[in-house]
Design an enzyme around this catalytic site. Structure first.
Site, mmCIF file in Angstrom:
data_model
loop_
_atom_site.group_PDB
_atom_site.id
_atom_site.type_symbol
_atom_site.label_atom_id
_atom_site.label_comp_id
_atom_site.label_asym_id
_atom_site.label_seq_id
_atom_site.Cartn_x
_atom_site.Cartn_y
_atom_site.Cartn_z
ATOM 1 N N GLU A 1 -5.910 -99.723 19.772
ATOM 2 C CA GLU A 1 -5.828 -99.919 21.174
ATOM 3 C C GLU A 1 -5.740 -101.365 21.362
ATOM 4 O O GLU A 1 -6.654 -101.909 21.189
ATOM 5 C CB GLU A 1 -6.560 -98.545 22.074
ATOM 6 C CG GLU A 1 -8.802 -99.643 21.778
ATOM 7 C CD GLU A 1 -8.850 -98.777 22.707
ATOM 8 O OE1 GLU A 1 -9.567 -99.011 23.800
ATOM 9 O OE2 GLU A 1 -9.630 -97.665 22.137
ATOM 10 N N LYS B 1 -14.881 -89.948 24.489
ATOM 11 C CA LYS B 1 -15.194 -91.323 23.499
ATOM 12 C C LYS B 1 -16.743 -91.241 24.462
ATOM 13 O O LYS B 1 -16.707 -90.951 25.453
ATOM 14 C CB LYS B 1 -14.726 -92.487 24.160
ATOM 15 C CG LYS B 1 -15.105 -93.966 24.241
ATOM 16 C CD LYS B 1 -13.739 -94.312 24.954
ATOM 17 C CE LYS B 1 -15.037 -95.819 25.125
ATOM 18 N NZ LYS B 1 -14.074 -97.494 25.846
#
Length: 218
Positions: A46, A135
């Site tokens: 990411e 997450k």
């Protein structure tokens, strides 16, 4: 944009469910890093939206390096940031928080979303809204035992501890039930990058993959 070629690959992700986090690096550094990352056997990375020029970096990364890699956007906190990330071509989205509009928009579009949560209530809310994986952030404040305790009653959750994950503790998180790991500065070693020690950086990446594989028995 050819969405067929640019779709997120769960097959790739599951080969090495470690999400590298690029934050604050320059575009030319990213272009050096991505082939090394892929060649080391890692698959998903990411680029945070608070990195200068993030949209251009994501777009360029997809043009030059999307073969064999999932390339997404992190630190997406608002719907506006989400639209910018998706316009740049991001294949998945990671957030540090729960923003219901961001999660629902991703679910509606079929874009994998990894929202950040801290408490069991937040984690379950994110999962109920359609998170691909939750997450758990910041994981370093909670420790591996928290993951085990969280998944005892909520075993349907898929969780990705992020924050403070390193070579030294990643096996403990995986053994505790983590389904993936988000790894930032411990993986994207800024000293190696600043000194342009590319072979050493590739070996460093490979060490993380080897540590993962040793836990799951590959």
């Amino acid at each position: 944009m050819n969405t067929t070629e640019r779709a997120f690959s769960w097959e790739l992700f599951n080969k090495a469910p470690l999400v590298g986090i690029i934050r604050g690096l320059l575009a030319d550094e990213v272009s050096q890093i991505l082939p090394l990352y892929r060649d080391a056997g890692l698959t998903t990375i990411e680029i945070t939206m608070n990195t200068a020029g993030a949209e251009a970096i994501i777009a360029d990364a997809l043009t030059a390096h999307s073969n064999g890699l999932n390339i997404g956007a992190g630190t997406v906190c608002t719907k506006d940031e989400l639209e910018k990330a998706l316009d740049a071509g991001a294949q998945f989205i990671v957030t540090p928080i729960i923003n219901k509009k961001v999660i629902k928009a991703c679910v509606k579009r079929g874009i994998p979303i990894f929202p950040g949560a801290y408490t069991p209530t937040e984690a379950y809310m994110a999962w109920s809204l359609g998170a691909s994986m939750v997450k758990i952030f910041p994981a370093t404040s909670l420790g591996p035992s928290y993951i085990k305790e969280l998944k005892a009653p909520l075993n349907q959750l898929k969780v990705m501890p992020t924050g403070g994950i390193s070579l030294d503790n990643m096996s403990a998180y995986l053994k505790a039930g983590a389904d993936g790991l988000g790894v930032g500065s411990q993986l994207l070693d800024k000293t190696l990058i600043a000194q342009k020690k590319w072979p050493e950086l590739k070996a460093h990446f490979a060490n993380f993959l080897a540590a993962y594989q040793s836990v799951i028995g590959r």
